[in-house]
Design an enzyme around this catalytic site. Structure first.
Site, mmCIF file in Angstrom:
data_model
loop_
_atom_site.group_PDB
_atom_site.id
_atom_site.type_symbol
_atom_site.label_atom_id
_atom_site.label_comp_id
_atom_site.label_asym_id
_atom_site.label_seq_id
_atom_site.Cartn_x
_atom_site.Cartn_y
_atom_site.Cartn_z
ATOM 1 C CD GLU A 83 -1.895 2.190 1.951
ATOM 2 O OE1 GLU A 83 -1.573 3.264 1.398
ATOM 3 O OE2 GLU A 83 -2.067 2.068 3.173
ATOM 4 C CB CYS B 94 -1.273 6.877 2.059
ATOM 5 S SG CYS B 94 -2.311 5.703 2.951
#
Length: 490
Positions: free
Chosen positions: A258, A292
Site C-alpha cells: 500500500e 496516504c
C-alpha cells in the site's frame, strides 16, 4: 484489567525475539523523540541483519505448531489483545500523541480502526475454507484447501503506526502464520514493541510474533529480501515500495504493497457547498495531512470556486494548532524536520509557480499552519507531489471530463472523493477516475475493517481488510486422493 505500564519510559530498550525481550547490548540505539517537544522519550535498539535472521528463524520454528492449532486457539489471543487495547485505551492514546504527534481526534480514529481490524481478524480462523471438486480421472477426489503461507514479514510506517501494523499482523497471526515486524524508526514503540507487549500479554506462543526495530537504510533490505517469508506486507512511499517489491520478488516472496497517493476531492457545480467544505477540511487536515489517503488536491468547478476557496480558507484559519495532547488541538506537529522542510518547500515552490497563499504557510517548530493555496494547477509542487502535510491546493475545472482528466494526471491511484447532489453525475465521475477507492459525498479518509483497501497504478498491489487480507496471508493447496486403482497408459 491487566496491570502493565505502557509509558514511553517503561522498558522499551529491547528487541522481541522468540518470546524474549532481548536487551540492547552492544547494538546502536535509536532515540525516540516527541515531535512536539523534541524531548527524547526512550531509546530502542537498532536491530542488525543478524537480528533479522534470528527473528525469521524463530518465526519459522514457531509457525508449524501454531498453524496446527484449532480455530478457537488461534482466535483466543486476538480476542485477548482486543480486550487489552480496550483496557489500556488512554495509555495507548498517550503513547500515540507523544511518539507520533497524534491529536486526540486522530488517536480515537486510529484506536477504532485498529480494534476493528482485530475484531475482523478474530473471525478469520473460522473463515478459512476449501473446495471439493470432481476429477476428470475416475475414482479421484480433489480438495482445494486454504492454508497459511507460513511466515509473513511486515514493514510498517510512522503515520498511523498502531493501525497500519495491526492490520497486517493480526490477520497473519489469526490465519496461522508467524510474523516478523519491522516498525518505522520514528515510531518503533506504537508501531512495533507495543504490539509485542500486547500479544505477549494476550498469550501468543513464543516466536509467533517477533519485532525488530531498526533503520530502514540498515535492515530494510534484509527484512524484505529474506528467503524465509512468503508474503511481505509494506506500507509507505511508492519509491521505497518499489525497492521492497524488487527485494521480495528476488526470493519469490509475494509483495503486498500500500503505497503513496495523490487523492482528489472533486466538488461539482451540483455539490452542497457546506457539505463539500466540511469534508474537505477533514480530508485535508486530519493528522496534519500525514495520511496516504488524505486529500492532496481540491478540484472545484469554476462556478463554485471562489465561494469554496473563501469557506475553506476561513475554516482552515480557525483550526487550533499546537500540543497534540491538548483536547482542542486539531493540527499537531509534523513527524520530523525532514518532512516539515519538504512541506514548506512545496508551499514556497507553489507560490513561486503562481499559486496564491490564502492562509497558513508558516511553521512554528514542527507545527505547520493549515495552508490553503488558490489559483493552483496540477503542475505545481504541492499538487504534483504527494505533499503529506496540511496543504490544500485548490484547482478550478470547467467540465466533468476536465475533472476526470485532472484527477487521472498522476502516477497514483489510491483514493478520492466526489461531491454532487446529482448522484448519477457523481457516479460517472467516480467511475472515470482510476483509483482503488472513491467516496461520493464524503472525503477520502475512510478505512473500514471489512471493506477492501488498496490502490491502482503506482499506489500499490494487493488489498487489505475483509476477505482480501485473508487471501493475501493464505494460499491454496490442492490435495487429491485416488480412491480406486488407476489405469495408466504405460
Amino acid at each position: 484489567m491487566i496491570d502493565l505500564p505502557l509509558a514511553p519510559e517503561s522498558g522499551w530498550e529491547s528487541l522481541y525475539l522468540a518470546g524474549d525481550w532481548v536487551a540492547t547490548g552492544d547494538r546502536d540505539t535509536i532515540a525516540v523523540e516527541n515531535p512536539y517537544t523534541r524531548e527524547v522519550l526512550a531509546t530502542v535498539p537498532a536491530a542488525t541483519e543478524d537480528d533479522v535472521d534470528r527473528a525469521y528463524e524463530a518465526a519459522a520454528d514457531a509457525q508449524e505448531s501454531w498453524a496446527r492449532q484449532p480455530p478457537q486457539a488461534r482466535a483466543g489471543p486476538i480476542n485477548a489483545a482486543i480486550e487489552f487495547v480496550g483496557d489500556h485505551r488512554e495509555e495507548i492514546a498517550d503513547l500515540l500523541a507523544r511518539e507520533s504527534g497524534s491529536t486526540q481526534v486522530k488517536c480515537e480514529a486510529e484506536l477504532g480502526t485498529a480494534r476493528g481490524m482485530m475484531q475482523q481478524a478474530s473471525s478469520y480462523p473460522f473463515r478459512m475454507d476449501g473446495q471439493h471438486m470432481d476429477s476428470i480421472t475416475p475414482g479421484k477426489e480433489n480438495i482445494a484447501e486454504q492454508v497459511p503461507v507460513g511466515v509473513v514479514g511486515v514493514i510498517s510506517p510512522w503515520n498511523f503506526p498502531l493501525h497500519l501494523s495491526m492490520r497486517a499482523v493480526a490477520p497473519a497471526i489469526a490465519a496461522g502464520n508467524s510474523v516478523v515486524l519491522k516498525p518505522a524508526s520514528n515510531t518503533p514503540i506504537t508501531g512495533g514493541l507495543l504490539l509485542a507487549r500486547i500479544f505477549e500479554e494476550a498469550g501468543i506462543p513464543d516466536g509467533v510474533l517477533n519485532v525488530v526495530p531498526g533503520r530502514g537504510s540498515e535492515i530494510g533490505d534484509a527484512v524484505a529480501g529474506h528467503e524465509i517469508p512468503r508474503v511481505l506486507a509494506f506500507t509507505g512511499s511508492t519509491e521505497i515500495g518499489q525497492r521492497v517489491a524488487e527485494k521480495a520478488a528476488s526470493t519469490c516472496t509475494l509483495p503486498a504493497l500500500e503505497l503513496g497517493g495523490n487523492n482528489v476531492h472533486v466538488v461539482t457545480e451540483n455539490a452542497d457547498l457546506d457539505r463539500a467544505v466540511d469534508s474537505g477540511v477533514f480530508g485535508s487536515f486530519l493528522h496534519q495531512g500525514q495520511a496516504c489517503i488524505s486529500i492532496n488536491r481540491h478540484l472545484v468547478h469554476e462556478s463554485l470556486y471562489d465561494d469554496y476557496v473563501d469557506a475553506l480558507t476561513d475554516r482552515a484559519a480557525s483550526l487550533p494548532t499546537g500540543d497534540p495532547t491538548a483536547d482542542d488541538t486539531i493540527i499537531g506537529p509534523i513527524i520530523d524536520e525532514g518532512q516539515r522542510d519538504q512541506i514548506v518547500d512545496y508551499i514556497e515552490a507553489s507560490i513561486d509557480e503562481g499559486a496564491t497563499l490564502e492562509t497558513g504557510g508558516e511553521s512554528d517548530g514542527l507545527v505547520v499552519e493549515p495552508t490553503v493555496l488558490s489559483d493552483a494547477d496540477n503542475g505545481m509542487a504541492a499538487a504534483e507531489n504527494e505533499h503529506f502535510g496540511p496543504i490544500a491546493p485548490v484547482i478550478p475545472y470547467s467540465s466533468d471530463a476536465a475533472a476526470i482528466e485532472l484527477a487521472n494526471d498522476t502516477i497514483h491511484g489510491l483514493s478520492g472523493s466526489v461531491h454532487s447532489e446529482d448522484i448519477a453525475q457523481a457516479r460517472r465521475i467516480a467511475d472515470g477516475i482510476d483509483t482503488g477507492m472513491i467516496h461520493i459525498n464524503d472525503q477520502p479518509i475512510n478505512d473500514e475493517p471489512h471493506v477492501p483497501f488498496g490502490g491502482m497504478k503506482q499506489s500499490g498491489m494487493g488489498r487489505y481488510n475483509g476477505e482480501q487480507i485473508l487471501e493475501e496471508v493464505t494460499t491454496t493447496k490442492l490435495v487429491s486422493v485416488q480412491h480406486e486403482p488407476r489405469e495408466y497408459p504405460f
